[in-house]
Design a protein around this motif. Structure first.
Motif, PDB file in Angstrom:
ATOM      1  N   CYS A 186      71.389 -18.130 -23.618  1.00 24.32           N
ATOM      2  CA  CYS A 186      70.559 -18.877 -22.672  1.00 24.32           C
ATOM      3  C   CYS A 186      69.524 -19.667 -23.462  1.00 24.32           C
ATOM      4  O   CYS A 186      69.463 -19.566 -24.682  1.00 24.32           O
ATOM      5  CB  CYS A 186      69.865 -17.919 -21.682  1.00 24.32           C
ATOM      6  SG  CYS A 186      68.759 -16.741 -22.476  1.00 24.32           S
ATOM      7  N   CYS A 219      69.570 -13.844 -19.315  1.00 23.35           N
ATOM      8  CA  CYS A 219      69.351 -12.695 -20.199  1.00 23.35           C
ATOM      9  C   CYS A 219      68.916 -11.454 -19.421  1.00 23.35           C
ATOM     10  O   CYS A 219      68.926 -10.346 -19.961  1.00 23.35           O
ATOM     11  CB  CYS A 219      68.406 -13.034 -21.357  1.00 23.35           C
ATOM     12  SG  CYS A 219      66.849 -13.780 -20.923  1.00 23.35           S
ATOM     13  N   LYS A 253      67.813 -18.093 -27.468  1.00 21.54           N
ATOM     14  CA  LYS A 253      68.625 -16.871 -27.462  1.00 21.54           C
ATOM     15  C   LYS A 253      70.122 -17.182 -27.547  1.00 21.54           C
ATOM     16  O   LYS A 253      70.527 -18.334 -27.511  1.00 21.54           O
ATOM     17  CB  LYS A 253      68.308 -16.070 -26.192  1.00 21.54           C
ATOM     18  CG  LYS A 253      66.895 -15.489 -26.182  1.00 21.54           C
ATOM     19  CD  LYS A 253      66.697 -14.570 -24.988  1.00 21.54           C
ATOM     20  CE  LYS A 253      65.295 -13.955 -25.010  1.00 21.54           C
ATOM     21  NZ  LYS A 253      65.075 -13.083 -23.820  1.00 21.54           N
ATOM     22  N   VAL A 312      62.168 -14.740 -20.550  1.00 18.67           N
ATOM     23  CA  VAL A 312      63.358 -14.256 -19.840  1.00 18.67           C
ATOM     24  C   VAL A 312      63.812 -15.242 -18.777  1.00 18.67           C
ATOM     25  O   VAL A 312      63.039 -16.091 -18.327  1.00 18.67           O
ATOM     26  CB  VAL A 312      63.094 -12.893 -19.153  1.00 18.67           C
ATOM     27  CG1 VAL A 312      62.955 -11.803 -20.175  1.00 18.67           C
ATOM     28  CG2 VAL A 312      61.875 -12.960 -18.259  1.00 18.67           C
ATOM     29  N   CYS A 313      65.075 -15.120 -18.403  1.00 15.89           N
ATOM     30  CA  CYS A 313      65.643 -15.954 -17.346  1.00 15.89           C
ATOM     31  C   CYS A 313      66.758 -15.145 -16.684  1.00 15.89           C
ATOM     32  O   CYS A 313      67.109 -14.068 -17.165  1.00 15.89           O
ATOM     33  CB  CYS A 313      66.172 -17.265 -17.930  1.00 15.89           C
ATOM     34  SG  CYS A 313      67.712 -17.061 -18.838  1.00 15.89           S
ATOM     35  N   CYS A 373      66.266 -19.359 -23.393  1.00 19.46           N
ATOM     36  CA  CYS A 373      64.972 -18.692 -23.576  1.00 19.46           C
ATOM     37  C   CYS A 373      64.552 -18.686 -25.043  1.00 19.46           C
ATOM     38  O   CYS A 373      65.387 -18.612 -25.934  1.00 19.46           O
ATOM     39  CB  CYS A 373      65.052 -17.248 -23.101  1.00 19.46           C
ATOM     40  SG  CYS A 373      65.152 -17.091 -21.331  1.00 19.46           S
TER      41      CYS A 373
HETATM   42 ZN    ZN Z   1      67.158 -16.110 -20.948  1.00 20.65          ZN
END
Ligand code: ZN
Ligand code: ADP
Ligand code: MG
Length: 481
Positions: free
Chosen positions: A25, A43, A22, A39-40, A27
């Motif tokens: 990040c 994000c 992304k 996701v993290c 991801c």
């Molecule tokens: Zn992320």
């Protein structure tokens, strides 16, 4: 459209970039994973986390800028666009606003009659995508945030287009370029290429722009054209009825073929844009810019010229073949196997593209590998089969996924090129049809075709047409004397 009026159209195109991770990040950007798994904390916008810009994102956007003759700004900055929506957990979208990375570019669109129009590109900027709301049949809405932080490039055009056709040609050109650059797959149905159309109308000859509306949610070229045409007509009707156009956002409904008002237009100040405090300005110096420029692949225009020059193809063929990069790649793989470039082009342009369009498949999923099509072209060229028989072999190749040479052997379709055998058949037909022979002797040229037809019928289309022609002519003319 009412002749009194002129339409003005500007497009905002969003392209999902093909990076592995992304924009801010690590991801994955992979499509189709289980909802809410890519996701993290970054994000998802948890407090205290910091975004880190994906370098590839910058490189891809600069590539696009260079490919569209934009100025690449040495310094550009990110901004926060604030709004509330359930699929936007952070409460703001990181985008570029006042100082975008690319500006002042253009592309040329080509009309059917070969004429060209230049469409200006105001700016290209980088931003992150929001999540996706899925409204199900029972009144609930589900949110998938996998898409949050997917890298998007937004390409904003000048209001230079005047007809729905121009708008769709422009969009095709943008798609062609991003596909050639390999930075976006350009799939409108899946939403990796999205387009918002800004439309206004004014009296012909007027130079001031009219009030515009923005239409969203069109997921095919056809729908972009239909939606714009609908909106032009709607606006003209409103004005003709003495009304005025309200600036608003409309949603295109492809089932009903109508656009519906979604919201009255928000103003930029409603978003409270401000510079993103967690990201440094992006600096693309001359050195980096020239390194990126070195990665520039062959662009459509160049490829088109190469196809016409190197393979001696007509311009029209080259235009069709290069419209989509995978099709051009397919063609060039076919001609690795055969040097009959024009026959290969005919097969790709008609037989291959016809199946692709009818079945709505991508050429990468086309069942006949290019090498096999090349082999088929060679079989014709070498006289092993006639062009007519090839048209029978091709559907079998499609269906059975067998090599053309194997099909020809199996079905006993070899062309008859043995002169004594052809002579035998010609003699037989001549002696079977004394009436027509008499007509030919009396100068009725038309019966020649009749004889050819008879011979082809007798041989199930397998006789070498040139040899049939020559032998038949010789024998019939001998009878004239
Ligand atoms: Zn992320
Ligand atoms: P907004 O601030 O509403 O987003 P922009 O000035 O950023 O408007 O322009 C967005 C898009 O709308 C651009 O592609 C631009 O070319 C186009 N556009 C602007 N004004 C008009 C107009 N009057 N008619 C049609 N298109 C327009
Ligand atoms: Mg705008």
């Amino acid at each position: 459209m009412n002749e009194k009026y002129e339409a003005v159209i500007g497009l905002e195109v969003h392209a999902q970039l093909l990076t592995e991770s992304k924009i801010f990040c690590g991801c994955s950007t992979k499509f189709g994973n289980a909802p809410n798994t890519n996701v993290c904390p970054v994000c998802l916008g948890h407090p205290g986390v910091l975004p880190v810009l994906n370098k590839k994102m910058v490189e891809y956007t600069v590539l696009m800028g260079l490919a569209t003759d934009c100025d690449i700004n040495e310094r550009s900055i990110f901004a926060r666009k604030n709004y509330f929506y359930p699929d936007l957990p952070k409460g703001y979208q990181i985008s570029q606003y006042e100082e975008p990375i690319c500006e002042h570019g253009h592309v040329n669109i080509v009309f059917q009659d070969d004429s060209i129009k230049r469409i200006g590109i105001t700016r290209i900027h980088m931003e992150e995508d929001a999540g996706k709301s899925i409204h199900d049949q029972s009144y609930s809405t589900l949110v998938d945030v996998n898409r949050c932080g997917i890298p998007l490039m937004e390409i904003v055009s000048e209001p230079d287009m005047r007809t729905p056709t121009e708008a769709s040609l422009y969009l095709m050109k943008i798609r062609q370029i991003v596909q050639y650059l390999g930075i976006c797959d350009g799939n409108m149905e899946e939403g990796s290429l999205r387009c918002d159309a800004n439309v206004s109308v004014r009296l012909a000859g007027e130079t001031k722009l009219g009030t515009k509306t923005e239409i969203k949610n069109m997921n095919s070229f056809k729908n972009v054209e239909k939606a714009i045409a609908f909106e032009i007509n709607r606006q003209i009707e409103v004005i003709e009825d003495g009304g005025t156009i309200t600036q608003e956002t409309l949603l295109w409904n492809a089932d009903l073929n109508e656009a519906f008002s979604m919201r009255s237009k928000e103003e930029a100040h409603d978003y409270r844009y401000f510079p993103e405090p967690d990201l440094l300005p992006v600096v693309v110096d001359e050195k980096w810019k020239s390194e990126i420029a070195k990665q520039m692949p062959e662009l459509p225009e160049v490829r088109k010229n190469r196809l016409t020059n190197k393979y001696n193809l007509p311009k029209y063929d080259a235009e069709i073949l290069t419209q989509s990069k995978p099709v051009a790649d397919y063609y060039e793989k076919v001609i690795e196997v055969t040097d009959d470039y024009k026959t290969a082009s005919n097969w790709v342009m008609t037989d291959v593209l016809k199946v692709i369009n009818e079945e709505k498949i991508e050429i990468n999923n086309f069942p006949v590998p290019p090498e096999d099509l090349g082999e088929l072209v060679n079989l014709i060229k070498e006289g092993t089969i006639s062009g007519k028989i090839a048209k029978e072999v091709f559907p079998v190749m499609l269906h059975d996924k067998k090599k053309p040479s194997a099909i020809v052997k199996e079905k006993n379709l070899l062309q008859i090129s043995d002169s004594s055998e052809i002579e035998k058949i010609v003699d037989k037909i001549i002696s079977d049809k004394p009436g027509e022979v008499q007509q030919y002797i009396e100068g009725k040229e038309k019966v020649f075709g009749f004889f050819v037809g008879q011979i082809m019928r007798e041989t199930k289309g397998k006789a070498n047409p040139q040899m049939v022609n020559d032998t038949l002519r010789e024998k019939l003319d001998a009878l004239k004397k």
